[in-house]
Design a protein around this motif. Sequence first.
Motif, PDB file in Angstrom:
ATOM      1  N   ASP A 329      -6.269  33.533  21.693  1.00  0.00           N
ATOM      2  CA  ASP A 329      -6.037  32.997  20.356  1.00  0.00           C
ATOM      3  C   ASP A 329      -7.301  33.025  19.504  1.00  0.00           C
ATOM      4  OD1 ASP A 329      -3.472  32.600  21.113  1.00  0.00           O
ATOM      5  OD2 ASP A 329      -3.601  30.424  21.326  1.00  0.00           O
ATOM      6  N   LEU A 333      -6.563  35.299  16.546  1.00  0.00           N
ATOM      7  CA  LEU A 333      -6.112  34.353  15.516  1.00  0.00           C
ATOM      8  C   LEU A 333      -7.215  33.356  15.204  1.00  0.00           C
ATOM      9  CD1 LEU A 333      -2.575  33.701  17.053  1.00  0.00           C
ATOM     10  CD2 LEU A 333      -3.127  35.262  15.174  1.00  0.00           C
ATOM     11  N   ALA A 340      -2.114  34.486   9.260  1.00  0.00           N
ATOM     12  CA  ALA A 340      -2.306  35.703  10.045  1.00  0.00           C
ATOM     13  C   ALA A 340      -2.231  36.921   9.139  1.00  0.00           C
ATOM     14  CB  ALA A 340      -1.256  35.781  11.151  1.00  0.00           C
ATOM     15  N   TYR A 344      -2.535  44.386  12.916  1.00  0.00           N
ATOM     16  CA  TYR A 344      -3.587  44.145  13.908  1.00  0.00           C
ATOM     17  C   TYR A 344      -3.853  45.452  14.645  1.00  0.00           C
ATOM     18  CZ  TYR A 344      -3.418  39.067  13.321  1.00  0.00           C
ATOM     19  OH  TYR A 344      -3.520  37.797  12.811  1.00  0.00           O
ATOM     20  N   LEU A 366       0.285  37.356  19.852  1.00  0.00           N
ATOM     21  CA  LEU A 366       0.717  37.524  18.463  1.00  0.00           C
ATOM     22  C   LEU A 366       2.110  36.962  18.219  1.00  0.00           C
ATOM     23  CD1 LEU A 366      -0.642  41.108  17.713  1.00  0.00           C
ATOM     24  CD2 LEU A 366      -1.601  38.913  17.000  1.00  0.00           C
TER      25      LEU A 366
END
Length: 654
Positions: A329, A333, A340, A344, A366
């Motif tokens: 994470d 993130l 977000a 990616y 994700l």
Amino acid sequence: MSTPNGFPQHSRVCLTRSMEGGAVQDLQAKKAGKAAKKEAGDDGTPPKIGTPISETLKLLPEDLKANMKIRSITPRPPRKPRLERAASLDEKSWRKWRRFRTSQESLTDPNDTSSSNGSLQEASPSPPTRGRASPCNPCCQQDSLHSSPDALEASPGGKSRGGASDLGKRASEISSAFGGLLRGKGFAGGKPRLSQIMPARPLPPMELNVASHSLRTANRIDSDCLDYRHYSQHKFGRVSSSLSDSRLQGNGTPYDNCSTDSMKSTFSVLTPIRAKDVRSRSYLEGSLLASGALLGAEELSRYFPDRNMGIFVATWNMQGQKELPVNLDDFLLPTDPDFAQDMYVIGVQEGCPDRREWEIRLQETLGPHYVLLHSAAHGVLYMSVFIRRDLIWFCSEVEYATVTTRIVSQIKTKGALGISFTFFGTSFLFITSHFTSGDSKVNERKLDYNKTIQALTLPKNVPDTNPYRSSSSDVTTRFDEVFWFGDFNFRLNKDRETVDSILNQQPHTDVSRLLLYDQLTSEMSRGSIFKGFQEADIHFRPSYKFDIGKDSYDSTSKQRTPSYTDRVVFRSRYKDDIQAVKYSSCPVIRTSDHRPVFALFRVKVRPGRDNIPLAAGLFDRDLYLIGIRRRATRELLKRREQKDQRSSSICSIS
């Protein structure tokens, strides 16, 4: 003058006299009757109705006049009939008044005694009809009623000319009619007439949304992203402009808000499409200016009102470790941005032996909002591209190519891997590389760069968005937006002691003194490598070389100098198309001697043409299901552990 009992004095006297001479009064009354007949004449005609009351009193005897109490009587009209509301506006009463409205008997009264009919006739400009209407002209009567606005407002029996959208309006008219009936106070010609109906307060609009529950929840956002819709509206002012309601309501087409709203889901920005728009449109062969093209400007504005998307680009040298971080994470993130990103892209050098496990972990982190658009590998070089599942329809076919930079091509630890595709009308190229290592091997690394830009054969089938600005000798010139990231292995031209002293003196965010000795910064300023590329400002500590599992730099006998080997650079065909938002490392992941480095970008997207080969919504579905299943299992285990901890807690009393 009144007595102590409260009665007037003359009333009391009259009452006493009448009680004393009750019998005498009966006799005198008979005599008065005979005298009245004699006074009337021989023909026996009674006195005229219009004779004053004083003349009538002359006919009575004097003693009868003295004993009678005479009071004046004021004539009063008959009591006005009390009107009550006979029906409410529920479904049953509504059907009743629908029948009343279509009934011919309700509009005409043969005896002309109905108060409501009188109200209608008074409002109508034509003279009232007192006889029964002839069967040949019922329509004329209805037309006469509709010819006056007042009559239309007063009559609940007027024929409805609207559709479903007029239901609330008709209900308001009926409410107004009832209010006018209750307020009627006037009279005309001895017959009670109601006053003119006054408009009452309109009823609240009735909700006629006929959308099914499944339609309204088809595109509902998950609970953890509910605030994104409010943020996007506040931030970007998102409006639907593809096929707006105004376009649907044009050209005299009957419509209502209910029909258009019912075709939209609760949180979706999709708008209904007319059949003739579908007929005049081709999804296979479109153009930049085509109205409603799949990759056109209108579709782009619906998803990206400011035509900017967020992209996360990361690189990490995993050192071939089997052990993966427990939690990704903090890597994928970060907490600094509130939301977000839309895409990616993760590149790995010296990846773990189980590549599939690595991709599952990425999908698990994700979550269900993202799907794996494409992944590729070149030896131990991995690259994975995840995109929001809402945007997968606007991607072209994904292409990739590889380059080996080692002399022995069978050993694929050094080289480059490129993935390219077009999103709407903007072409993207992502390259991850692992250049030659060594403090003094700058020229070898420049050779790796030159070989990569010449040997990467991209694009293949997807057309170049701007071939006039492309070069056959440089792959980076054949795309609109290029991101190059990886372990470039450029070092700091300084000894270990000097670098350690600078790191100890300066705060973590001030590394400007270290960058003065950075090889890559120096070579880029000379234009010998990464021509046309840029790099965001660096405000993090060197990402290499750490002791595994620790935050300390190399403590072995080699005492390698900390360096910025892991980098992310970018270039664009158009100025200011790419804006760097954040550029940092992830110090909490300590399973390798490298720290992951990531960058957040805001990239401008342009509309495109529909004639490019599309990916047709393809993604790795098996990976998606496995990742989501693990995500759910992890959450269940976490809750179970918390429950067990609460149940196993022991209270000790000392």
